[in-house]
Motif scaffolding. Structure first.
Motif, PDB file in Angstrom:
ATOM      1  N   GLU A 199      -5.040   8.410  -9.682  1.00 50.87           N
ATOM      2  CA  GLU A 199      -4.437   9.517 -10.419  1.00 50.87           C
ATOM      3  C   GLU A 199      -4.735  10.841  -9.722  1.00 50.87           C
ATOM      4  N   GLY A 200      -3.767  11.751  -9.732  1.00 46.78           N
ATOM      5  CA  GLY A 200      -3.952  13.077  -9.165  1.00 46.78           C
ATOM      6  C   GLY A 200      -3.589  13.193  -7.693  1.00 46.78           C
ATOM      7  N   ALA A 201      -3.412  12.069  -7.000  1.00 41.74           N
ATOM      8  CA  ALA A 201      -3.008  12.117  -5.599  1.00 41.74           C
ATOM      9  C   ALA A 201      -1.497  12.300  -5.521  1.00 41.74           C
ATOM     10  N   GLU A 202      -1.012  12.806  -4.390  1.00 39.23           N
ATOM     11  CA  GLU A 202       0.416  13.033  -4.200  1.00 39.23           C
ATOM     12  C   GLU A 202       1.000  12.016  -3.221  1.00 39.23           C
ATOM     13  N   PRO A 203       2.285  11.674  -3.392  1.00 36.28           N
ATOM     14  CA  PRO A 203       2.914  10.670  -2.528  1.00 36.28           C
ATOM     15  C   PRO A 203       3.365  11.244  -1.182  1.00 36.28           C
ATOM     16  N   LEU A 204       3.423  10.368  -0.184  1.00 27.81           N
ATOM     17  CA  LEU A 204       4.086  10.689   1.069  1.00 27.81           C
ATOM     18  C   LEU A 204       5.562  10.370   0.861  1.00 27.81           C
ATOM     19  N   LEU A 205       6.421  11.329   1.162  1.00 34.09           N
ATOM     20  CA  LEU A 205       7.856  11.133   1.002  1.00 34.09           C
ATOM     21  C   LEU A 205       8.553  11.199   2.348  1.00 34.09           C
ATOM     22  N   PHE A 206       9.630  10.422   2.469  1.00 37.36           N
ATOM     23  CA  PHE A 206      10.475  10.435   3.656  1.00 37.36           C
ATOM     24  C   PHE A 206      11.817  11.006   3.242  1.00 37.36           C
ATOM     25  N   TYR A 207      12.270  12.062   3.953  1.00 37.08           N
ATOM     26  CA  TYR A 207      13.511  12.747   3.592  1.00 37.08           C
ATOM     27  C   TYR A 207      14.161  13.309   4.842  1.00 37.08           C
ATOM     28  N   LYS A 208      15.409  12.943   5.073  1.00 35.30           N
ATOM     29  CA  LYS A 208      16.189  13.444   6.198  1.00 35.30           C
ATOM     30  C   LYS A 208      15.454  13.308   7.527  1.00 35.30           C
ATOM     31  N   GLY A 209      14.803  12.154   7.714  1.00 35.03           N
ATOM     32  CA  GLY A 209      14.160  11.859   8.985  1.00 35.03           C
ATOM     33  C   GLY A 209      12.777  12.436   9.159  1.00 35.03           C
TER      34      GLY A 209
ATOM     35  N   ALA B 228      -7.508   1.938   2.785  1.00 31.61           N
ATOM     36  CA  ALA B 228      -8.284   2.999   2.139  1.00 31.61           C
ATOM     37  C   ALA B 228      -7.450   4.272   1.994  1.00 31.61           C
ATOM     38  N   GLY B 229      -7.668   4.990   0.910  1.00 35.81           N
ATOM     39  CA  GLY B 229      -7.073   6.301   0.720  1.00 35.81           C
ATOM     40  C   GLY B 229      -5.628   6.325   0.278  1.00 35.81           C
ATOM     41  N   VAL B 230      -5.059   5.167  -0.057  1.00 34.48           N
ATOM     42  CA  VAL B 230      -3.659   5.142  -0.462  1.00 34.48           C
ATOM     43  C   VAL B 230      -3.485   5.594  -1.905  1.00 34.48           C
ATOM     44  N   LEU B 231      -2.262   5.888  -2.264  1.00 32.04           N
ATOM     45  CA  LEU B 231      -1.917   6.355  -3.604  1.00 32.04           C
ATOM     46  C   LEU B 231      -1.958   5.226  -4.634  1.00 32.04           C
ATOM     47  N   ALA B 232      -1.474   4.047  -4.218  1.00 38.89           N
ATOM     48  CA  ALA B 232      -1.425   2.898  -5.129  1.00 38.89           C
ATOM     49  C   ALA B 232      -1.332   1.617  -4.312  1.00 38.89           C
ATOM     50  N   GLN B 233      -1.673   0.506  -4.963  1.00 38.12           N
ATOM     51  CA  GLN B 233      -1.590  -0.810  -4.316  1.00 38.12           C
ATOM     52  C   GLN B 233      -1.051  -1.836  -5.293  1.00 38.12           C
TER      53      GLN B 233
ATOM     54  N   ASN C 204       0.857  -1.186   0.000  1.00 32.95           N
ATOM     55  CA  ASN C 204       0.000   0.000   0.000  1.00 32.95           C
ATOM     56  C   ASN C 204       0.895   1.239   0.000  1.00 32.95           C
ATOM     57  N   ILE C 205       0.976   1.932  -1.118  1.00 33.38           N
ATOM     58  CA  ILE C 205       1.843   3.106  -1.250  1.00 33.38           C
ATOM     59  C   ILE C 205       1.076   4.315  -0.720  1.00 33.38           C
ATOM     60  N   LEU C 206       1.630   4.946   0.309  1.00 31.40           N
ATOM     61  CA  LEU C 206       0.904   5.984   1.035  1.00 31.40           C
ATOM     62  C   LEU C 206       0.843   7.315   0.305  1.00 31.40           C
ATOM     63  N   ALA C 207      -0.284   7.994   0.501  1.00 33.73           N
ATOM     64  CA  ALA C 207      -0.510   9.331  -0.035  1.00 33.73           C
ATOM     65  C   ALA C 207       0.023  10.371   0.956  1.00 33.73           C
ATOM     66  N   ARG C 208       0.243  11.563   0.477  1.00 31.93           N
ATOM     67  CA  ARG C 208       0.875  12.640   1.242  1.00 31.93           C
ATOM     68  C   ARG C 208       0.264  12.855   2.620  1.00 31.93           C
ATOM     69  N   GLU C 209      -1.038  12.776   2.740  1.00 30.54           N
ATOM     70  CA  GLU C 209      -1.713  13.063   4.007  1.00 30.54           C
ATOM     71  C   GLU C 209      -1.751  11.879   4.965  1.00 30.54           C
ATOM     72  N   GLN C 210      -1.009  10.808   4.675  1.00 28.37           N
ATOM     73  CA  GLN C 210      -1.079   9.597   5.493  1.00 28.37           C
ATOM     74  C   GLN C 210       0.141   9.369   6.394  1.00 28.37           C
TER      75      GLN C 210
ATOM     76  N   PHE D 194      -4.050  -1.914  13.098  1.00 24.69           N
ATOM     77  CA  PHE D 194      -5.241  -1.686  12.281  1.00 24.69           C
ATOM     78  C   PHE D 194      -6.355  -0.953  13.042  1.00 24.69           C
ATOM     79  N   ALA D 195      -6.113  -0.545  14.281  1.00 23.97           N
ATOM     80  CA  ALA D 195      -7.129   0.165  15.066  1.00 23.97           C
ATOM     81  C   ALA D 195      -7.534   1.458  14.354  1.00 23.97           C
ATOM     82  N   GLY D 196      -8.808   1.563  14.008  1.00 27.56           N
ATOM     83  CA  GLY D 196      -9.329   2.757  13.358  1.00 27.56           C
ATOM     84  C   GLY D 196      -8.961   2.897  11.892  1.00 27.56           C
ATOM     85  N   VAL D 197      -8.356   1.890  11.292  1.00 29.33           N
ATOM     86  CA  VAL D 197      -7.916   1.960   9.894  1.00 29.33           C
ATOM     87  C   VAL D 197      -8.963   1.307   8.992  1.00 29.33           C
ATOM     88  N   ALA D 198      -9.385   2.047   7.983  1.00 23.65           N
ATOM     89  CA  ALA D 198     -10.348   1.511   7.007  1.00 23.65           C
ATOM     90  C   ALA D 198      -9.595   0.678   5.966  1.00 23.65           C
TER      91      ALA D 198
END
Length: 168
Positions: free
Chosen positions: A151-161, A118-123, A81-87, A102-106
């Motif tokens: 399409e149109g969603a943005e990725p969550l990125l990890f950078y410098k911690g 639910a709500g991920v960028l890609a699977q 599950n590739i996460l979207a920016r807001e995740q 998984f508590a509270g996760v759809a």
């Protein structure tokens, strides 16, 4: 250009230096999930990479200290599950050891039975084909069976911690 030079003793960089320098490489963030027939399982992973188009392979690298990975491996069918920016909160939730991740996760079942968040960028629905020992991690090569993206969603990125998004 300002650089922090790392002094390497006997050709082996210190773990803190590795983390600091490799932190300059921005990565996407994913949650790898499975279902063992009784409960959903998952862990956060930032080492997902495309390996091959033919056959379709991805790779990811769980830590050997992971208590989740052996359970997911046993389940067999996985969902990347590739996460979207807001995740970023979801990312942190699945990174905690021993918690009810998984508590509270759809989520629903993907075609292969693994949890599709639910709500991920890609699977990517995958099955493990190979594992290779790699120091304090395991390199997993997994074959892609099915996949989808928003399409149109943005990725969550990890950078410098830290977490962030993409700016063109």
């Amino acid at each position: 250009m300002n650089t922090d030079n790392v002094v390497v003793d006997a050709g082996i960089p210190a773990p803190a230096d590795l983390r600091r320098v490799l932190g300059h490489f921005a990565t996407g963030v994913a949650v790898i999930t499975a279902h063992d027939g009784t409960r959903p399982l998952g862990f956060t992973c930032q080492s997902v990479v495309s390996v091959s188009l033919d056959p379709p392979y991805v790779s990811f690298c769980p830590a050997k200290s992971s208590t989740s990975w052996p359970l997911l491996r046993e389940a067999g069918a996985l969902c990347v599950n590739i996460l979207a920016r807001e995740q970023s909160a979801l990312c942190r939730q699945f990174a905690v050891r021993g918690a009810d991740k998984f508590a509270g996760v759809a989520w629903d079942r993907a075609g292969n039975g693994a949890p599709a968040l639910a709500g991920v960028l890609a699977q990517l629905e995958v099955t493990v084909e190979f594992e290779h020992d790699a120091g304090d991690h395991t390199v997993v090569l997994a074959r892609i069976g099915d996949l989808r993206a928003v399409e149109g969603a943005e990725p969550l990125l990890f950078y410098k911690g830290g977490f962030g998004g993409f700016a063109a």
